[in-house]
Design a protein around this motif. Sequence first.
Motif: not given
Length: 172
Positions: A61-70, A76-83
């Motif tokens: 909970g120290d950062i937000y992880l944002i997956d900015i891909r399409r 295709k790959t999934g999303i990082a669990v905390p993203a």
Amino acid sequence: MNNHEQPTAPNNLSRRLFLGGGAAVVTGGGVFASKWFNIFADVSANGALSVEDAYAQAEAGDIYLIDIRRPDEWKKTGIAVPAIPLDMRRDDFETVLRTLFEKSGDRPVALICARGVRSDRMDTRLKEDGFANIIDVPEGMLGSGAGPGYLKADLPVRAPTAQELDGQVLLV
């Protein structure tokens, strides 16, 4: 000069131009490949995070992880669990990000993409637009010169939801 003799200067010139053009194509291809695969990325540069550190800090909970891909890449790959998946091409990308910052206080936001190229560009653009606490994850999901990437590090991923693929952003 008889009919069978060829002048040597134009042939040599043509050959040099041909070889020089081939070298330019190879060099240009190398530059393209180095940018595409982010070969010269550096995790230690400008406060960037490794995928392991990004995962650990997002889970804590120290950062937000944002997956900015399409969305097709998430599928295709999934999303990082905390993203939080947030397509950087959205017209309201910065508005949604500002909303996240308003909710989070000043919690930093780390950006991840496929190979760190888009996250680096977006990091620069957002900082120019006045955002603070933006962090790049240069390894990306697929790896780059900064490291093997989120997937090869065997970090957890999840399938995107139908709502996320449809463009809904679920902010924490």
